[in-house]
Each structure stands twice: as structure tokens, then as C-alpha cells.
Scaffold this motif. Sequence first.
Motif, short mmCIF file in Angstrom:
data_model
loop_
_atom_site.label_atom_id
_atom_site.label_comp_id
_atom_site.label_asym_id
_atom_site.label_seq_id
_atom_site.Cartn_x
_atom_site.Cartn_y
_atom_site.Cartn_z
N LYS A 115 40.87 -60.94 14.58
CA LYS A 115 40.46 -60.46 13.26
C LYS A 115 39.02 -59.98 13.35
CE LYS A 115 43.50 -63.40 10.67
NZ LYS A 115 43.75 -64.77 10.98
N TYR A 116 38.74 -58.88 12.65
CA TYR A 116 37.41 -58.29 12.66
C TYR A 116 36.94 -58.03 11.24
CZ TYR A 116 38.89 -57.24 17.43
OH TYR A 116 39.37 -57.33 18.70
N HIS A 117 35.67 -58.32 11.00
CA HIS A 117 35.01 -57.96 9.74
C HIS A 117 34.24 -56.68 10.04
CE1 HIS A 117 31.63 -58.89 6.66
NE2 HIS A 117 32.51 -58.03 6.18
N VAL A 118 34.60 -55.60 9.39
CA VAL A 118 34.04 -54.28 9.69
C VAL A 118 33.38 -53.71 8.43
CG1 VAL A 118 34.55 -51.98 10.57
CG2 VAL A 118 35.90 -53.92 11.35
N ILE A 119 32.17 -53.15 8.60
CA ILE A 119 31.46 -52.49 7.49
C ILE A 119 30.88 -51.19 8.02
CG2 ILE A 119 29.60 -52.68 5.79
CD1 ILE A 119 29.64 -55.72 6.30
N TRP A 120 31.00 -50.12 7.23
CA TRP A 120 30.27 -48.89 7.54
C TRP A 120 29.85 -48.23 6.24
CZ3 TRP A 120 35.52 -49.28 8.33
CH2 TRP A 120 36.34 -48.35 7.69
N VAL A 121 28.82 -47.39 6.33
CA VAL A 121 28.22 -46.80 5.14
C VAL A 121 28.34 -45.28 5.17
CG1 VAL A 121 26.57 -48.69 4.92
CG2 VAL A 121 25.90 -46.64 6.16
N THR A 122 28.18 -44.69 3.98
CA THR A 122 28.17 -43.23 3.88
C THR A 122 26.84 -42.72 4.43
OG1 THR A 122 27.25 -43.33 1.66
CG2 THR A 122 29.65 -43.22 1.84
N PRO B 270 30.60 -47.99 -3.79
CA PRO B 270 30.15 -46.61 -3.92
C PRO B 270 29.52 -46.01 -2.66
CG PRO B 270 29.56 -47.84 -5.87
CD PRO B 270 30.12 -48.84 -4.88
N ASP B 271 28.87 -46.86 -1.83
CA ASP B 271 28.22 -46.30 -0.65
C ASP B 271 28.61 -46.96 0.67
OD1 ASP B 271 26.95 -48.70 -1.04
OD2 ASP B 271 24.93 -47.92 -0.75
N TRP C 168 30.36 -40.22 7.17
CA TRP C 168 29.89 -41.58 7.41
C TRP C 168 28.63 -41.59 8.27
CZ3 TRP C 168 32.58 -44.04 4.02
CH2 TRP C 168 33.92 -43.75 3.83
N ALA C 169 27.80 -42.60 8.08
CA ALA C 169 26.64 -42.77 8.95
C ALA C 169 27.11 -43.10 10.35
CB ALA C 169 25.74 -43.89 8.40
N ARG C 170 26.23 -42.97 11.33
CA ARG C 170 26.63 -43.11 12.73
C ARG C 170 27.11 -44.51 13.11
NH1 ARG C 170 22.36 -40.21 16.56
NH2 ARG C 170 24.13 -39.87 17.91
N TYR D 244 24.61 -42.14 0.27
CA TYR D 244 24.98 -41.48 -0.99
C TYR D 244 26.13 -42.26 -1.63
CZ TYR D 244 22.35 -37.22 0.22
OH TYR D 244 21.39 -36.30 0.53
N LYS D 245 26.07 -42.43 -2.92
CA LYS D 245 27.09 -43.18 -3.66
C LYS D 245 28.21 -42.23 -4.10
CE LYS D 245 23.75 -46.60 -5.22
NZ LYS D 245 23.93 -47.42 -4.09
#
Length: 177
Positions: free
Chosen positions: A15-22, A59-60, A106-108, A26-27
Amino acid sequence: MVEYRRSAHAVTDLKYHVIWVTKYRYKILRGDIAERARDLLRQICVAREVTIIRGAVSPDHIHMLVAAPPQLSPSKLVQFMKGRSSRLLQREFPALRKRYWGQHLWARGYYCASVGAVDEKTIREYIENQRWEEESDGFKITAPTEPFKPAREAGQLQAASAATRLSVDKESTAFRR
């Protein structure tokens, strides 16, 4: 209750907890775009045999807790989810294509942590309480120090010792069977 993935030769629970941002934080993930992003991520996960345990579209940024098959590395999983969702969202929403003219929604980077039934402290204690032969920078050997003898050689040695016992017995006055 833990649900394990079973294959012919392995039982896994990855199992993995994954997060990424725009990009630029930007929202943009609101309304129809947020719903479509959620649907696309579900489709991508189904196609890759990934189970979404929990997820949130903010949102972001995107938060997901997923269970993945062992042949799919976390980096490849995120690559598939970010790449495909970015392409399809920009294709379906022209405003996103205009805002992200370089085709990068998405951000890098991304955040990923493994999630398990046993915490790090328990694993460290288990490893430390093993029987050790020698210390070597936290990576110890627990096997006996005797060299490994293949079964064939062990069988030959047993046959040779049996033949020796038989010859000694024949020479003695008392013959044993």
C-alpha cells in the motif's frame, strides 16, 4: 481485516500513500474538472490492477491511498496516473490547455510513502532481536558459519562412511548386519 494479493508464488500487501500537486499550486481542481480527474484516476487504477482504498481531490492537489501489485513500482504508478490524467484533462478542458500551455498540468515531483501492517519500530526491534554471528553496519548475518554442503555431496559422504563401517565390521570377528 487485511486483504492480501495472491499469485502463484507470492502473497503481497503493498500500500502506498501518494500525493501530488498542480503546477504552480493553481486551484483548478473544482467542479467538473475535479469530478473528471477523480473518474480518470479510477479508470487508470482499474487498468493497472490498483485498488483505491481512499482518495481525495483537493483544489490544488491529489491524495490517494492505494494497494498496488508487486510488479508495479510506486514511481511507475505515479507516472501513469499523472501522465494520462494530465493529457486527458487538457484534451477535454480547453481552459486547462490555455493555462498550462507547456502541457504540464501537474508539478514535477510527488510524495509517496509505503503503508504497512507493521511499523518501523517493530521491524527494527525484530531485526535487532535476531541471533547474530557478527556485526556489520546494521546488516547482520544470522546463518551458521559452517559452509553450505549440497545434498549430493552430503549423500556421497554418507555412502562413503557407510562403506567404511561395513569394511571395518567385516574385518572384526563379530559380523553385524
